[in-house]
Design a protein around this motif. Sequence first.
Motif, PDB file in Angstrom:
ATOM      1  N   ILE A  23       0.869  -1.179   0.000  1.00 28.52           N
ATOM      2  CA  ILE A  23       0.000   0.000   0.000  1.00 28.52           C
ATOM      3  C   ILE A  23       0.901   1.223   0.000  1.00 28.52           C
ATOM      4  O   ILE A  23       1.790   1.349   0.847  1.00 28.52           O
ATOM      5  N   GLU A  24       0.670   2.088  -0.963  1.00 31.39           N
ATOM      6  CA  GLU A  24       1.362   3.376  -1.016  1.00 31.39           C
ATOM      7  C   GLU A  24       0.503   4.386  -0.278  1.00 31.39           C
ATOM      8  O   GLU A  24      -0.700   4.481  -0.515  1.00 31.39           O
ATOM      9  N   VAL A  25       1.093   5.127   0.632  1.00 26.68           N
ATOM     10  CA  VAL A  25       0.372   6.140   1.404  1.00 26.68           C
ATOM     11  C   VAL A  25       0.846   7.506   0.937  1.00 26.68           C
ATOM     12  O   VAL A  25       2.041   7.801   0.964  1.00 26.68           O
ATOM     13  N   ARG A  26      -0.124   8.338   0.514  1.00 28.62           N
ATOM     14  CA  ARG A  26       0.193   9.695   0.055  1.00 28.62           C
ATOM     15  C   ARG A  26      -0.523  10.699   0.952  1.00 28.62           C
ATOM     16  O   ARG A  26      -1.676  10.503   1.304  1.00 28.62           O
ATOM     17  N   GLY A  27       0.156  11.746   1.274  1.00 28.79           N
ATOM     18  CA  GLY A  27      -0.464  12.843   2.008  1.00 28.79           C
ATOM     19  C   GLY A  27      -0.690  12.566   3.486  1.00 28.79           C
ATOM     20  O   GLY A  27      -1.434  13.296   4.133  1.00 28.79           O
ATOM     21  N   ALA A  28      -0.075  11.543   4.024  1.00 30.37           N
ATOM     22  CA  ALA A  28      -0.230  11.267   5.456  1.00 30.37           C
ATOM     23  C   ALA A  28       0.612  12.259   6.243  1.00 30.37           C
ATOM     24  O   ALA A  28       1.742  12.553   5.883  1.00 30.37           O
ATOM     25  N   SER A  29       0.042  12.759   7.314  1.00 25.97           N
ATOM     26  CA  SER A  29       0.804  13.675   8.159  1.00 25.97           C
ATOM     27  C   SER A  29       1.175  13.024   9.489  1.00 25.97           C
ATOM     28  O   SER A  29       1.963  13.582  10.239  1.00 25.97           O
ATOM     29  N   ARG A  30       0.589  11.840   9.756  1.00 26.01           N
ATOM     30  CA  ARG A  30       0.879  11.143  11.009  1.00 26.01           C
ATOM     31  C   ARG A  30       1.019   9.653  10.753  1.00 26.01           C
ATOM     32  O   ARG A  30       0.303   9.086   9.941  1.00 26.01           O
ATOM     33  N   ALA A  66      -7.979   4.601  18.671  1.00 29.03           N
ATOM     34  CA  ALA A  66      -8.869   5.683  19.113  1.00 29.03           C
ATOM     35  C   ALA A  66      -8.106   6.714  19.940  1.00 29.03           C
ATOM     36  O   ALA A  66      -8.374   7.921  19.846  1.00 29.03           O
ATOM     37  N   SER A  67      -7.129   6.248  20.721  1.00 27.33           N
ATOM     38  CA  SER A  67      -6.349   7.184  21.536  1.00 27.33           C
ATOM     39  C   SER A  67      -5.554   8.148  20.664  1.00 27.33           C
ATOM     40  O   SER A  67      -5.165   9.222  21.127  1.00 27.33           O
ATOM     41  N   ALA A  68      -5.327   7.772  19.413  1.00 27.33           N
ATOM     42  CA  ALA A  68      -4.605   8.621  18.462  1.00 27.33           C
ATOM     43  C   ALA A  68      -5.560   9.267  17.457  1.00 27.33           C
ATOM     44  O   ALA A  68      -5.111   9.837  16.451  1.00 27.33           O
ATOM     45  N   GLY A  69      -6.878   9.148  17.705  1.00 21.68           N
ATOM     46  CA  GLY A  69      -7.851   9.724  16.781  1.00 21.68           C
ATOM     47  C   GLY A  69      -7.936   8.971  15.475  1.00 21.68           C
ATOM     48  O   GLY A  69      -8.239   9.555  14.434  1.00 21.68           O
ATOM     49  N   ALA A 124       0.821  -3.371  14.354  1.00 19.69           N
ATOM     50  CA  ALA A 124       0.212  -2.671  13.236  1.00 19.69           C
ATOM     51  C   ALA A 124       0.895  -1.332  12.987  1.00 19.69           C
ATOM     52  O   ALA A 124       1.506  -0.755  13.888  1.00 19.69           O
ATOM     53  N   ILE A 125       0.744  -0.844  11.757  1.00 21.35           N
ATOM     54  CA  ILE A 125       1.149   0.498  11.401  1.00 21.35           C
ATOM     55  C   ILE A 125      -0.093   1.171  10.835  1.00 21.35           C
ATOM     56  O   ILE A 125      -0.793   0.603   9.980  1.00 21.35           O
ATOM     57  N   ALA A 126      -0.361   2.374  11.314  1.00 21.24           N
ATOM     58  CA  ALA A 126      -1.504   3.148  10.841  1.00 21.24           C
ATOM     59  C   ALA A 126      -0.999   4.514  10.369  1.00 21.24           C
ATOM     60  O   ALA A 126       0.030   5.010  10.836  1.00 21.24           O
ATOM     61  N   ALA A 127      -1.736   5.103   9.430  1.00 22.40           N
ATOM     62  CA  ALA A 127      -1.376   6.410   8.894  1.00 22.40           C
ATOM     63  C   ALA A 127      -2.617   7.267   8.762  1.00 22.40           C
ATOM     64  O   ALA A 127      -3.708   6.769   8.505  1.00 22.40           O
ATOM     65  N   ALA A 128      -2.430   8.566   8.967  1.00 24.95           N
ATOM     66  CA  ALA A 128      -3.553   9.510   8.820  1.00 24.95           C
ATOM     67  C   ALA A 128      -3.039  10.804   8.219  1.00 24.95           C
ATOM     68  O   ALA A 128      -1.884  11.131   8.285  1.00 24.95           O
TER      69      ALA A 128
END
Length: 128
Positions: A23-30, A66-69, A124-128
């Motif tokens: 998965i390529e992630v674009r525009g993630a700031s976190r 959820a703790s990280a929104g 896990a790795i999450a991006a937002a």
Amino acid sequence: MESISHNPRSGIYPASDDYVHAIEVRGASRMLFIAGTMGLDASGKPGATLAEQLDLIWHNIRTILASAGMTVDNIVRLTSYLRDPAYAEANAAARVAALGGRAVPTTAVVAQTLDSAWLVEIEAIAAA
């Protein structure tokens, strides 16, 4: 944030319906990196069965997100550590259910956990 699945159709083995190669992630700031999470309840007691531990793991991951929104929709990578290869099918089914069928890059490794009562551990790795 935009995420783009990459599943080359030639030159590599095919991905399954519940898995993508990348998965390529674009525009993630976190970015959120979730440590190996066990099937423990709030008091630290492991679930008695594999199914209970998988339910607890995904509850715990949702709580951390959820703790990280964030939500499970922000997950872009998973690694599962299984005490027994026989747990692979149940682990995959729990992952598919937790992600609502959304495929992410994932790896399952059979390993000895630090405590024999811990049947599965997921990071896990999450991006937002």
